[in-house]
Design a protein around this motif. Structure first.
Motif: not given
Length: 361
Positions: A226-236, A246-250, A261-267, A335-341
């Motif tokens: 797989l030649p594209g970007d890699e994304v790790s997804i941290d889960v609780f 999800p966070r892109k491993r730049n 960088s955070a990735v707010n990707d519903e998929e 309830e926790l607030k996400y800072e997606w930036d």
């Protein structure tokens, strides 16, 4: 009201293993800088006598390796938990997960709980071959794959998957931390790589790779590259809560994230939810996806434990590591607030030690 409640939360003692792991600084930071402003005493352990965790935790113990002497490892861990009155054990080493899971009830004798899931789930999640079958069953994108346990079959399957025109990945199914993986690519200029690149890449020619193997060997996983970007997804995940980041491993060096960088990707969040439920994972864990040539994210692996850069969630304001501690203790997650930036830049630090002082930079 929340501030009043937080101020009376009792101090807890958390034992964190893997004091020499790349993520130890972030794990301890997440526990100490929790959203309850709670006092947390950190007991750190490692098989080595000198490691970073020794100098940033409140107390340190050198312990046996879990994969070398299981009974001695357990005995020492029991003794520490009893003496230190440990509330929760937070394991960071893959090699100790099944052993701890199988002996979880024994730790309850000392009123010690463990951030861990069941043995069956750990075995399934740690095995990349089994994980691919779970993804196939649940319509989650996965790379083309095969399995081989001898040289003849390996070469046959690699050719069938398009080699030498296509790049192929070979992995040990139950390896971790960039161990047991090679990328078979005949198109690389290996002479140029020798002179200009650090000897940390995973690329090899097929003939060179075959020289490493006996004629027969434990099953190896053969996968589409797989030649594209890699994304790790941290889960609780627990019975009432599910958080997925999800966070892109730049930028990655030696398997460690240096720029995220955070990735707010519903998929991607949905994929992590389906897999978490199917595998019945709990507390904090993670998945890794990588994009193919058509920009489709496909599963790489699952880490049924704290991921090395999970401190990212703390920077985002949701602190999955501390949330796992609270859940394990039976406490309600607010309830926790996400800072997606949010972005993360890792840098090299150091601890200077001499007879007069300990200096951290």
């Amino acid at each position: 009201m929340d501030r009043i409640i937080n101020s009376i939360l009792r101090e807890i003692t958390v034992l964190v293993t893997g004091g020499g792991s790349p993520g130890i600084i972030g794990t301890i930071h997440s526990l100490k800088n929790n959203y309850d402003n709670r006092k947390v005493k950190i007991i750190c352990t490692d098989a080595k006598s000198e490691c970073a965790g020794k100098f940033i935790a409140d107390k340190f113990y050198q312990i046996p390796r879990a994969d070398h002497n299981k009974m001695e490892y357990l005995k020492v861990m029991y003794d520490i938990c009893k003496f230190e009155k440990v509330d929760v054990v937070l394991p960071q080493n893959t090699s100790e997960l099944i052993l701890l899971s199988n002996n979880e009830e024994n730790f309850l004798r000392f009123n010690t709980k463990i951030i861990i899931t069941g043995q069956k789930t750990i075995s399934l999640a740690n095995n990349k071959y089994e994980l691919l079958k779970v993804c196939k069953k649940n319509n989650i994108p996965y790379p083309d794959y095969n399995i081989a346990s001898n040289k003849k079959k390996l070469v046959e399957l690699i050719k069938k998957m398009g080699w030498p025109k296509k790049t192929i990945v070979v992995k040990v199914p139950d390896s971790n931390g960039s161990r047991g993986i090679r990328i078979i690519d005949e198109g690389k200029d290996y002479k140029k790589m020798f002179y200009n690149e650090k000897p940390t890449n995973l690329f090899m020619k097929l003939n060179n790779f075959l020289d490493l193997l006996d004629n027969e060997f434990p099953p190896l996983l053969i996968m589409e590259y797989l030649p594209g970007d890699e994304v790790s997804i941290d889960v609780f995940r627990d019975k009432k809560n599910f958080i997925s980041i999800p966070r892109k491993r730049n930028q990655i060096r030696s398997g460690i994230s240096f720029e995220n960088s955070a990735v707010n990707d519903e998929e991607l969040i949905r994929y992590s939810k389906v897999l978490s439920d199917e595998l019945n994972l709990k507390y904090c864990f993670g998945f890794q996806f990588k994009y193919d040539s058509s920009n489709i994210p496909k599963i790489l692996e699952c880490n049924p434990r704290v991921q090395g850069t999970m401190v990212f969630s703390t920077f985002m304001g949701v602190n999955l590591i501390y949330s796992s501690i609270k859940s394990c203790l039976g406490e309600k997650i607010p309830e926790l607030k996400y800072e997606w930036d949010t972005k993360l830049l890792r840098y090299w630090g150091a601890i200077g030690i001499n007879s007069n002082s300990i200096t951290k930079v």
